[in-house]
Design a protein around this motif. Sequence first.
Motif, PDB file in Angstrom:
ATOM      1  N   ILE A   1     -29.638  36.495  -9.080  1.00 57.90           N
ATOM      2  CA  ILE A   1     -28.919  35.255  -9.386  1.00 57.90           C
ATOM      3  C   ILE A   1     -28.820  34.387  -8.138  1.00 57.90           C
ATOM      4  O   ILE A   1     -29.059  33.169  -8.188  1.00 57.90           O
TER       5      ILE A   1
ATOM      6  N   GLU B   1     -23.291  32.630  -8.859  1.00 57.36           N
ATOM      7  CA  GLU B   1     -23.943  31.512  -9.536  1.00 57.36           C
ATOM      8  C   GLU B   1     -23.334  30.177  -9.124  1.00 57.36           C
ATOM      9  O   GLU B   1     -24.039  29.175  -8.982  1.00 57.36           O
TER      10      GLU B   1
ATOM     11  N   SER C   1     -26.109  44.845 -13.045  1.00 57.65           N
ATOM     12  CA  SER C   1     -26.854  43.763 -13.698  1.00 57.65           C
ATOM     13  C   SER C   1     -26.201  43.363 -15.013  1.00 57.65           C
ATOM     14  O   SER C   1     -25.433  44.126 -15.610  1.00 57.65           O
ATOM     15  N   ASN C   2     -26.536  42.155 -15.494  1.00 59.25           N
ATOM     16  CA  ASN C   2     -26.032  41.700 -16.784  1.00 59.25           C
ATOM     17  C   ASN C   2     -26.919  42.247 -17.912  1.00 59.25           C
ATOM     18  O   ASN C   2     -27.801  43.076 -17.683  1.00 59.25           O
TER      19      ASN C   2
ATOM     20  N   PRO D   1     -26.985  40.635  -9.293  1.00 59.01           N
ATOM     21  CA  PRO D   1     -26.359  39.596  -8.460  1.00 59.01           C
ATOM     22  C   PRO D   1     -27.335  38.990  -7.443  1.00 59.01           C
ATOM     23  O   PRO D   1     -27.331  37.782  -7.221  1.00 59.01           O
TER      24      PRO D   1
ATOM     25  N   ASN E   1     -21.129  37.993 -10.533  1.00 64.39           N
ATOM     26  CA  ASN E   1     -22.246  37.125 -10.912  1.00 64.39           C
ATOM     27  C   ASN E   1     -21.807  35.667 -11.025  1.00 64.39           C
ATOM     28  O   ASN E   1     -22.533  34.750 -10.622  1.00 64.39           O
TER      29      ASN E   1
ATOM     30  N   GLU F   1     -20.007  37.884 -18.778  1.00 68.30           N
ATOM     31  CA  GLU F   1     -20.589  37.726 -17.446  1.00 68.30           C
ATOM     32  C   GLU F   1     -19.644  38.310 -16.412  1.00 68.30           C
ATOM     33  O   GLU F   1     -18.428  38.140 -16.463  1.00 68.30           O
TER      34      GLU F   1
END
Length: 240
Positions: free
Chosen positions: A41, A11, A31-32, A38, A7, A3
């Motif tokens: 999220i 979170e 992005s993940n 982000p 992010n 991660e």
Amino acid sequence: MKELPLNIAIEEGHQGTAQLLLNNGADVNLSNNDGVSPLNIAIEEGHQGTAQLLLNNGADVNVCDNDGVSPLYTACYNGHEGTVQILLNNGADVNLPDNDGVSPLYTACENGHEGTVQLLLNNGADVNVCDNDGVSPLCIACQYGHQTTAELLLNNSADVNLCDKDRTSPLYIGCCNGHENIAHWLLSNGANVNVCNKNGNNPLWIARQKGHERIEQLLIRNGAEVINDFSKSTLRYVQS
């Protein structure tokens, strides 16, 4: 891929840390593995201030994850009106659907977020846009018994007889789920009482199958035709 630091900060709601990372070159749109940005999220977590920070730093307002879910869709799903307004103010596509064809308006209707529905309609949402199965926002509102949402859609020119790919109408689905008030409202707004689905069954048939006797009576008073295998109780209402 682990991660990303940005992010994680978002979170956890650490807006100051997010700002620090951005100041030091963090990619605002990276992005993940699930394609979640982000911004998405921040929207999912309800961090409105962080969402605005990301937008101020060049976040793509219409970036979608691997399922086609946009930040606006996420905000509408959760009923976060303030965040919805921020996204719209920053150019979010009000009609951008996910991979299943579900629009932001549809998901707001599905969850009964009336304020969000009104906000979307005020900003040009297509009231009759359907998902990949042909299900409209009105139909999904009727399915879940969100009467005020259904009324709001009808007051904004929703097609009361728009059927899905199986020719299931909003009235049929409302009757199927026992929503008498919604059935009454739909009939008052011009719903076709005898429209049949692909199997040749009308709303009266499904009301009988589900044992919704008050809805049976309502439909019959509004001209429903008796078709297929009806119970004696239904025939009694027809003859009375």
